[in-house]
Design an enzyme around this catalytic site. Structure first.
Site, PDB file in Angstrom:
ATOM      1  N   LYS A 184      -7.352  -0.069   5.797  1.00 52.05           N
ATOM      2  CA  LYS A 184      -7.811  -1.336   6.365  1.00 52.05           C
ATOM      3  C   LYS A 184      -7.011  -1.521   7.644  1.00 52.05           C
ATOM      4  CE  LYS A 184      -7.717  -5.751   6.730  1.00 52.05           C
ATOM      5  NZ  LYS A 184      -7.189  -6.294   7.981  1.00 52.05           N
ATOM      6  N   GLY A 241       4.137  -5.213   6.297  1.00 46.36           N
ATOM      7  CA  GLY A 241       3.816  -6.468   6.952  1.00 46.36           C
ATOM      8  C   GLY A 241       4.678  -7.606   6.448  1.00 46.36           C
ATOM      9  N   GLY A 246       2.200  -9.301   1.773  1.00 47.24           N
ATOM     10  CA  GLY A 246       2.532  -8.341   0.732  1.00 47.24           C
ATOM     11  C   GLY A 246       2.466  -8.951  -0.651  1.00 47.24           C
ATOM     12  N   GLU A 265       6.306  -2.944   2.040  1.00 53.23           N
ATOM     13  CA  GLU A 265       7.538  -3.190   2.805  1.00 53.23           C
ATOM     14  C   GLU A 265       7.330  -4.508   3.527  1.00 53.23           C
ATOM     15  OE1 GLU A 265       9.458  -3.824   6.018  1.00 53.23           O
ATOM     16  OE2 GLU A 265       8.682  -1.908   6.749  1.00 53.23           O
ATOM     17  N   CYS A 302      11.202  -4.535  11.703  1.00 49.78           N
ATOM     18  CA  CYS A 302      11.552  -4.949  10.346  1.00 49.78           C
ATOM     19  C   CYS A 302      13.051  -4.859  10.100  1.00 49.78           C
ATOM     20  CB  CYS A 302      10.796  -4.103   9.322  1.00 49.78           C
ATOM     21  SG  CYS A 302      10.861  -2.344   9.640  1.00 49.78           S
TER      22      CYS A 302
END
Length: 530
Positions: A184, A241, A246, A265, A302
């Site tokens: 996606k 994300g 998540g 994550e 991140c």
């Protein structure tokens, strides 16, 4: 040069979805880009059925053929040339130098997976031969191996459109394990997604593999994501994300009639601890280096340092604030991320326990109308406030960091104990700080996936010893990594064979050991045949 069509790709067939329209935006110019349309549930169903049909043949490729396929993907990405960089830069504003480096990282990690797939030792073959004469009961012949699990759904990330995007680490590690993948694509860069789908489509054709090995579904609606996660043929999910995104995927997967694993994550504030001794020794240079780390990529990594723990030190804080303000403003990846950043800053200040240190030349209100280029923000709070208010641990994704001022070393340990799960923690210390550092390491081992000494968390080396994951909420499974070759193990399961005829065993478990891989045989590691 490939001509973009604003389409999705299902098992090698380019389709024009008929769902709700959406548009990406050039974050540098705020120009709206070409219109795309959301895939529908029927498209999800077609992609998953094609993936399931491709699974038997793809999962049984020889190591050499499997490795050649991965190499072909890397070569086709490289063959896209400047078009890939220019299209992605238009959609993300990340700049051609950054994207050139990220492309190299992406193809490099694909080639690294090709090497371990070619070797085939990654399957962790284990053999315990029979002892029919053993008393009181005979011992059976037992052999086990890691096998692919089936079609994997992957959700691409926005902040690394190559390395964690359509053909990023989640997709490639799932493919390397022998699983078809349905991606996606992230709606912030749909044209980039399309280029990657074109590249892997060419690789699939070159290697004469089933087209259902890969599909790309484009869209920005929640129902599309839920349909993909909840489809009965989906066997696992890879996600990079936000925590909210998540968690929504984790909850949807858990509610299925057949729950499936989600390897997500998510958020992390990546705490950094600076001792008094190290600040006395090199506080000014550390403050400047810290500012550069926080502002790198406009704070949209991140591993960006979100919480800084020190004993009260006005000089260090002032230098950090000045350095942050001196850093050029960057561009956020999209308006939604920019608005979430500003809202996060507002919420922290609204607690009444947080001070905006470098609110000198502009304030939050003047930035509201330009969420795509927000200020670089240094916040400050006390250790007591931090320990009493868990909201201060929430990630603010962007160029901001929160300095937590302690009264003594004892509060360092209290704060380390109070943290939720994170991807990284960093300790800056000198040889005089051994006792404190040992305390911190013992505590942080339970809180993070990677501990860094006298460095900065931004920058994640792609190698076998890397750990990019951590306890929840940093990731959904603290025992796995999304970076490095061990990421392949997420999309596998163990299958054991008892008293199985030689000709029915996977090649890696056969006595002759045709691939000459390292196996554990009766407790000893060996590449010899039995």
């Amino acid at each position: 040069m490939y001509k973009l069509t604003q389409n999705s790709s299902i098992a090698g067939n380019w389709i024009s979805p008929t769902g709700e329209a959406f548009q990406a935006q050039n974050p540098a110019t705020q120009e709206l880009l070409a219109e795309h349309k959301n895939c529908l549930e029927s498209d999800v169903n077609s992609a998953m059925k094609a993936a399931q049909q491709a699974f038997p043949a793809f999962s049984q490729l020889s190591p050499a053929d499997h490795a050649n396929f991965l190499i072909a993907i890397a070569e086709e990405i490289e063959a896209l040339g400047d078009q890939l960089l220019e299209v992605c830069n238009q959609e993300t504003g990340l700049g051609l130098p950054r994207l050139t480096g990220e492309r190299g990282r992406t193809t490099g990690q694909i080639k690294a997976f090709a090497e371990i797939v070619k070797n085939a030792s990654w399957v962790q073959a284990s053999i315990d031969t029979a002892e029919p004469e053993r008393a009181p009961l005979p011992k059976p012949d037992l052999r086990k191996i890691l096998k692919p699990i089936g079609p994997v759904a992957v959700f691409g990330a926005s902040n690394f459109p190559f390395a964690f995007g359509t053909l990023g680490g989640d997709t490639i590690s799932a493919l390397a394990a022998g699983n078809p993948v349905v991606v996606k694509g992230h709606p912030s860069h749909p044209a980039t997604n399309e280029l990657f789908a074109y590249a892997i489509g060419k690789a699939i054709s070159r290697c004469e593999l089933p087209q259902g090995v890969f599909s790309l579904l484009q869209g920005n609606t929640i129902p599309l994501s839920v349909q993909l996660v909840c489809h009965p043929l989906t066997e696992a999910v890879g996600f990079t994300g936000s925590l909210s995104g998540g968690r929504a995927i984790m909850d949807a997967a858990a509610k299925r009639a057949k729950p499936i694993p989600v390897f997500a994550e998510m958020g992390s504030v990546n705490p950094m601890f600076f001792t008094n001794n190290v600040l006395a020794q090199s506080g000014e240079s550390l403050a400047k280096a810290l500012a550069d780390s926080v502002c790198m990529g406009t704070g949209q990594f991140c591993t960006s340092p979100g919480v800084i723990v020190i004993q009260k030190n006005d000089s260090f804080v002032n230098t950090l604030a000045e350095s942050m303000s001196a850093n050029a403003k960057g561009t956020m990846l999209n308006a939604g991320i920019g608005q979430a950043f500003l809202k996060g800053i507002e919420q922290l200040i609204a607690t009444g326990e947080v001070e905006w240190v470098n609110q000198a030349q502009e304030n939050l209100e003047s930035s509201i109308n330009n969420a795509l280029q927000p200020p670089n923000v240094v916040l400050k709070t006390s250790a007591q406030a931090f320990l009493q208010n868990t909201q201060l641990q929430h990630e603010v994704f962007g160029p901001a960091t929160l300095v937590v001022e302690c009264d003594d070393d004892a509060q360092f340990a209290q704060i380390a104990s109070a943290f939720e799960g994170n991807l990284t923690a960093t300790i800056h210390a000198t040889d005089k700080d051994t006792y404190l550092v040992k305390q911190l390491v013992t505590l942080l081992e339970q809180k993070v996936g990677r501990i860094i000494f006298n460095g900065f968390p931004t920058g994640v080396e792609v190698c076998g010893s890397q750990q990019h994951g951590g306890p929840y909420p940093a990731s959904s499974n603290a025992s796995t990594t999304s970076v490095g070759i061990d990421a392949i193990h997420r999309f596998t399961r163990v299958v054991a064979y008892q008293n199985t005829p030689e000709q029915l065993l996977p090649a890696e478990l056969q006595n002759v050991n045709p691939y000459k891989i390292v196996r554990r045989v009766n407790g000893e590691f060996s590449s010899q045949s039995i």
